[in-house]
Write an enzyme that holds these catalytic residues in place. Structure first.
Site, PDB file in Angstrom:
ATOM      1  N   GLN A 117       6.883   5.545  -8.507  1.00  0.00           N
ATOM      2  CA  GLN A 117       6.726   4.203  -9.082  1.00  0.00           C
ATOM      3  C   GLN A 117       5.883   3.338  -8.147  1.00  0.00           C
ATOM      4  O   GLN A 117       6.288   3.039  -7.022  1.00  0.00           O
ATOM      5  CB  GLN A 117       8.103   3.568  -9.282  1.00  0.00           C
ATOM      6  CG  GLN A 117       8.075   2.147  -9.808  1.00  0.00           C
ATOM      7  CD  GLN A 117       9.435   1.480  -9.709  1.00  0.00           C
ATOM      8  OE1 GLN A 117      10.278   1.911  -8.934  1.00  0.00           O
ATOM      9  NE2 GLN A 117       9.652   0.447 -10.485  1.00  0.00           N
ATOM     10  N   SER A 120       6.100  -2.198  -6.259  1.00  0.00           N
ATOM     11  CA  SER A 120       6.248  -3.131  -5.136  1.00  0.00           C
ATOM     12  C   SER A 120       5.029  -3.107  -4.216  1.00  0.00           C
ATOM     13  O   SER A 120       4.385  -2.071  -4.021  1.00  0.00           O
ATOM     14  CB  SER A 120       7.493  -2.782  -4.320  1.00  0.00           C
ATOM     15  OG  SER A 120       8.666  -2.991  -5.059  1.00  0.00           O
ATOM     16  N   GLU A 235      15.518   1.506 -14.806  1.00  0.00           N
ATOM     17  CA  GLU A 235      15.791   1.822 -13.402  1.00  0.00           C
ATOM     18  C   GLU A 235      17.185   1.364 -12.997  1.00  0.00           C
ATOM     19  O   GLU A 235      17.932   2.100 -12.329  1.00  0.00           O
ATOM     20  CB  GLU A 235      14.744   1.156 -12.503  1.00  0.00           C
ATOM     21  CG  GLU A 235      14.990   1.393 -11.011  1.00  0.00           C
ATOM     22  CD  GLU A 235      14.013   0.638 -10.132  1.00  0.00           C
ATOM     23  OE1 GLU A 235      13.772   1.094  -9.007  1.00  0.00           O
ATOM     24  OE2 GLU A 235      13.490  -0.421 -10.566  1.00  0.00           O
TER      25      GLU A 235
END
Length: 398
Positions: A117, A120, A235
């Site tokens: 993923q 961030s 998630e």
């Protein structure tokens, strides 16, 4: 269980038995077996036909998995591809084109392609909409430049779900687009981040002129925030909303430690253990209720509450375990820097559990952000004031 559900379960058992008769786990190659299971609709039975499922209730999935396990069938090693199975797959199913679902879902489920993923960034963690990684259109491709951080299993991944800014002139939530990024592109560089546990389970990822075909854009251009929110809901459910047996996980570890060390028991520790045991049981039952709700559709903000409770309990229980162990809890087995495929809470020592649990309130959404989500979207409380022109008393007066 209703008559319809009972009949569906019986038909499903017959289907599994027929599949096993045609594909003997003892003689069928592992990958051939998994591909055939997907094609037979026995991978995710609650997914649509053609995509590993049969369009059945999600409540039937544990029974299917148990039947395959009892038969000695190979699994898809789900612990190595948690992001793919728990986050990428349901997002692709919901927002993907027919071509994207055909291309990605099967090798994702079989474990042929591992996913990570890329959300961030150093300046965009809890405030995810502040993403600065840029994607610029170049004909039928997008050219991506930027940096991502805290990327689990990026060192093993073939693909990533990626959020990038495609229109810097629009409000930050509106200028984002969601992509499926090939991690084997020569412009992708993965560097390990060593954690307090000694391991490098996370990574930082640098993207330099990475080219992504427009056919790997998921959802509309500029619609990335909507797609990303669906991913984040999945998630949080994957982290905190799993069904489990009573006294499993961390509460089981601490309860066992309590039973094995009667000499270290005190009334205060006993009181704390009982409170945590009750909290863990309530969380477990809530997780089951959430799973039943998920069987009827997409996850909602309730997943944030489950993840929030999971993080709090993990930290409290790992701390209590150290107290019960006394000086033995200060030992740490191995500081060797490794890059693991999974987080193994119950299979490691108490020191590892205590240190690793510190990350539970950060990963998957910080506890502070999740409290806001629970307050506003679950409890219906007034939103937090955003500007000096809108002081708290005005919000509360609405």
């Amino acid at each position: 269980m209703s008559t319809a559900t009972t009949n569906a379960a019986e038909a499903l058992r017959e289907r599994v038995a027929g599949f096993l008769a045609r594909h003997d786990p003892a003689t069928t190659a592992r990958l051939d077996f998994l591909r055939a299971r997907f094609d037979a609709g026995l991978a995710w039975v609650f997914y649509p036909e053609g995509y590993g499922g049969l369009g059945l209730s999600q409540s039937l999935q544990p029974e299917v998995d148990r039947l395959f396990e009892d038969a000695g069938a190979p699994d898809n090693r789900p612990w190595t591809n948690g992001i793919g199975l728990g986050m990428a797959a349901p997002t692709i199913l919901t927002f993907g084109t027919t071509e994207q679902k055909d291309r990605f879902l099967r090798p994702l489920w079989t474990g042929e392609e591992i996913w990570c993923q890329l959300f961030s960034e150093p300046g965009a963690g809890s405030d995810l909409a502040n993403v600065a990684t840029r994607a610029v259109r170049d004909g039928d491709e997008w050219v991506v430049n930027g940096q991502k951080v805290w990327t689990s299993v990026a060192h093993n991944a073939q693909f990533a779900i990626l959020l990038a800014r495609t229109d810097p002139d629009r409000p930050k939530h509106a200028g984002l687009t969601y992509f499926l990024c090939d991690m084997r592109d020569p412009g992708v560089e993965v560097r390990p981040l060593r954690q307090i546990t000694g391991e490098a389970e996370f990574n930082e990822v640098f993207l330099t002129d990475v080219r992504i075909p427009d056919t790997q854009r998921l959802g509309a251009e500029g619609g990335g925030w909507r797609v990303a929110n669906a991913t984040l809901n999945n998630e949080r459910v994957a982290i905190g909303g799993k069904g489990a047996a009573r006294e499993s996980g961390m509460i089981g570890v601490v309860a066992r430690t309590w039973r094995e060390h009667p000499e270290r028991r005190t009334a205060e520790l006993h009181d704390r253990l009982l409170r945590h045991w009750v909290d863990a049981e309530v969380a477990r039952l809530t997780g089951r209720r959430l799973s039943q709700k998920l069987a009827q559709g997409q996850p909602g903000p309730e997943g944030a509450a489950m993840k929030l409770v999971f993080a709090r309990l993990s930290q409290q229980l790992s701390g209590l375990e150290l107290e019960l162990l006394g000086e033995d809890g200060l030992r740490y087995s191995d500081w060797t820097m490794v890059r693991p495929e999974k987080v193994d809470f119950t299979g490691r020592d108490a020191g590892y559990r205590y240190l690793r649990a510190k990350g539970n309130s950060i990963e998957g959404g910080t506890s502070e952000i999740l409290r806001n989500i629970v307050a506003e979207r679950v409890l219906g409380l007034p939103a937090e004031p955003r500007t000096d022109k809108n002081p708290p008393w005005k919000e509360l007066a609405r």
